[in-house]
Design a protein around this motif. Sequence first.
Motif, PDB file in Angstrom:
ATOM      1  N   UNK A 216       0.819  -1.209   0.000  1.00  0.00           N
ATOM      2  CA  UNK A 216       0.000   0.000   0.000  1.00  0.00           C
ATOM      3  C   UNK A 216       0.854   1.260   0.000  1.00  0.00           C
ATOM      4  N   UNK A 217       2.169   1.107  -0.083  1.00  0.00           N
ATOM      5  CA  UNK A 217       3.019   2.280   0.090  1.00  0.00           C
ATOM      6  C   UNK A 217       2.842   3.271  -1.056  1.00  0.00           C
ATOM      7  N   UNK A 218       2.987   4.539  -0.721  1.00  0.00           N
ATOM      8  CA  UNK A 218       3.045   5.558  -1.768  1.00  0.00           C
ATOM      9  C   UNK A 218       4.361   6.325  -1.671  1.00  0.00           C
ATOM     10  N   UNK A 219       5.284   5.798  -0.869  1.00  0.00           N
ATOM     11  CA  UNK A 219       6.580   6.443  -0.660  1.00  0.00           C
ATOM     12  C   UNK A 219       7.434   6.250  -1.924  1.00  0.00           C
ATOM     13  N   UNK A 220       7.881   7.362  -2.505  1.00  0.00           N
ATOM     14  CA  UNK A 220       8.616   7.252  -3.767  1.00  0.00           C
ATOM     15  C   UNK A 220       9.864   6.407  -3.620  1.00  0.00           C
TER      16      UNK A 220
ATOM     17  N   UNK B 140       1.643  10.874  -5.374  1.00  0.00           N
ATOM     18  CA  UNK B 140       2.204   9.636  -4.800  1.00  0.00           C
ATOM     19  C   UNK B 140       1.386   8.399  -5.118  1.00  0.00           C
ATOM     20  N   UNK B 141       0.046   8.511  -5.105  1.00  0.00           N
ATOM     21  CA  UNK B 141      -0.731   7.306  -5.374  1.00  0.00           C
ATOM     22  C   UNK B 141      -0.637   6.904  -6.842  1.00  0.00           C
ATOM     23  N   UNK B 142      -0.588   7.893  -7.732  1.00  0.00           N
ATOM     24  CA  UNK B 142      -0.384   7.560  -9.148  1.00  0.00           C
ATOM     25  C   UNK B 142       0.959   6.880  -9.343  1.00  0.00           C
TER      26      UNK B 142
END
Lengths: 686, 215
Positions: free
Chosen positions: A41-45, A127-129
């Motif tokens: 579920x991460x959105x961390x680049x 981030x989610x994209x």
Amino acid sequence: MTVTADAPLELEAPPQPRYAERPLGVLTRPQGGRGWRDWLSTVDHKRIGIMYGTAAMFFFLVGGVEALLLRLQLAAPDGSVLGADVYNQVYTMHGVTMVFLFIMPLAAAFANYFIPLQIGARDVAFPRLNALSFWIWLSGAIFLNTAWIVGGGGADCGWFCYTPNSGVAFSPSHGVDFYAIGLQILGLASLISAINLIVTCLNMRAPGMTLMRMPVLTWMLLITQFLLLFALPVITVALFLLMFARLFGAPFFDPAAGADPLLWQHLFWIFGHPEVYIIILPAFGVVSEVIPTFSRKPLFGYEFMIFSGIAIGFMGWGVWAHHMFVSGIGPISVAAFSLSTMFIAVPTGVKILNWLATMWGGRLRFTVAMKFAVATVAMFTIGGLSGVTHSVAPADTQQTDTYYIVAHFHYVIFGGGVIGLFAGLYFWWPKVWGYMLDERLGNWNFWLMLIGFNLTFGPMHILGLQGMSRRIDTYAAGYGFELWNMVATVGAFLIALSMLVFMVNVWKSRRTAASRPAPGPDPWDARSLEWSIPSPVPEHNFDEVPVVRGRDEWWHRKYGIDDDGQVVRVATVEEAAQRGDAVGVHLPSPSFWPLAMAVGLPLIGYGLIFNLWLAVIGALIVIASLYSWAFEPVDDPDADHGHGHDEGHDGGGESGDGPGPDDAVGEVETAETDEPAAVGASEGQS
Amino acid sequence: MTAAAAPAELDHGTSGAGGAAGHGGDHGPSTGISHVKLAMWVFLGSECLLFGGLISTYLLYKTRANGRTLPTDVFDIPFTSVSSFVLLMSSLTMVLALSGVSRGDDTAGRAWLLATALLGAVFVGGQVYEFTSFVREGVAFTTNPASAAFFTLTGFHGVHVSLGIVMLMSLFVSSVKGKLTRNNSETVEIVGLYWHFVDIVWIFIFTVIYLIPAD
């Protein structure tokens, strides 16, 4: 999004279960953490970058095994390791895997991880994209490779998949369908990623980070994203036509119905030649960071490097037909594309000379990263020179479809692209993982790879000039092909050995990391902003967003010039670097919807090939995920704001100065405001 | 470091007391354009190449009849002119919708959003009618390269209009729910960018495909 005073804030957050119930009830909003589930579920680049890199290295092994099979087949005359049919599938999937599933995602790994760090941002623009791009890419990669199992074999039409050879008549298995649909899925991932990273580069630069102060890696990656942005829709059109031709009998490429198979070649190469620069420019960026660092000099001719990169980006669109000199496009076209192909060597040559000039008079340190970088320059130059020989159309007519071409493009793509990215791996490894790769094993890695590479692809020049054809599964004895084919096969296994050494190096360096001194923020005495923060990079990247006053900002925080014009150290790394201990920095909330949406796309693909009901299910998953995503607030109101989550990804986002939901926030950001040590010397206020 | 370093040094000011002023990232987007709007512009740039590829394909194939009827033989220019006019007018209503929402006039905003979606739907309906009548007249998807290219190009455009209608209706629903206010009227502007783009593409398609005769 900005948390401002009028945003809904919970002043007393009740204790939340870690996976809180959400309205749709299907997926709960993840709360983040460090377990394996949180990677989904991460959105961390940074995590997305690591996942891109890891998956890319996996597919490097897959494509490498395919390459070894090819070389075993060709090691001796009348090889019988693979049959002709399987050979066609293996070389096709080798090419597709190496281009779309290894080099491009490995470059995407660098782009994801380092663009925000180099421009002083806390994350990418969306981030989610970003997570969506990765999951779509992975689902496409898996989809493509399932052709081996459920598709009756891989695609067997070459990575360029010329029509009408790729039509149902000549390629009756589902392999080409998987190719056409799989590449569309992969293209969607790259398109979303390109939009995201372009907006990030243009919009999220730290104060003072003007375009002409951006590090060269970021610049080259930005140009790459523009090339992707404009090249991908063209291949999408081509793949769409191919898909409709195969699935529904549309006569797009059927000469009997009056269609023109050459249309495919044009569309493919209008994408395909910019694609070459999509592969090489990230490596150019890496080399442009590594060489100045280990020469202790700023990059020679920064502006020239940038404008050469932009020039390559533009001219890359005007050379595609040099792939088609023997297809009968006519003398005027051939002459025009010959000239444009010769011209594009100019900006490339500028870059090579600038790298040499950077090293000239520098205090060189030949670390493994530097060796890989220098090797990139040398190998790419060889590949570039053989490229210029292709621009001479009469010579190209001789070389087309021979091993000379194979030699050329492996020198630019492997010798330039892959070796360049390996320089990046050794250079930034401590930044990403917090420990150095072993230099001794790294040297073995380097020399084995360099020697193996030249043994594999050097002899192919000779084989090609002797007339050995590409894409033919075997050859008879007595043409003089035996020796050099055997040498190439030995070289291929040396490359495989070098990869083994690389993996041993990773494993061993990781195991012994605790017993060796930590690398600290800046083990190489480097120049750009990512080295001003701890290694590994804290989740929030920067304690405070840096204010940039010049090129090579980090270098100038460490060094100044005294009255005699001599460079003097003005601050140690420890003084100048950020400590990474800020708490409560708002980061975007994680989300499961990107992953859920990506699951739907291959189902649509299988559905188009096997059963349309499956496509309906896939489409429903995509639509449901899309709407759930749209109605999921960017910042989870239930999130625990105490440590590390929520917000700040938005360039407009004021990170932390607004009243926060819990008491800790009051001291956020203000605790660490003292500027890194001042650099004296020069005056100019920019 | 040698003298070569100096130019890079020049624009590197001292980090004096003034340096702390910009801390914390309290600057807006570097270009002054919001992320989402910039992303839409960038995306539309990509779309140009998508339609460019499809239009080129049609131009290459427009006379490839394979011994059967060409799309150009069955075009009903007056009919398509009317539906093109309807689509162009929807750009006007789109602008009025944005104006309504950004003034805070929810009633006007909703009405014009709905009007835009309806005009778009009329256009798509006209396209469906056109397609079916072409098929009745013997120009189906697989009839010849010209027809395949024609249906692919106009079909792609129709799907774009349909997605635009979905976006407009989503905006309408969120306006009714009170989630679309003048504060986030930029969303309407961004959907409007997409909508106008799709309109402009149609101007190209209508001119190049319908109006320029095949000789």
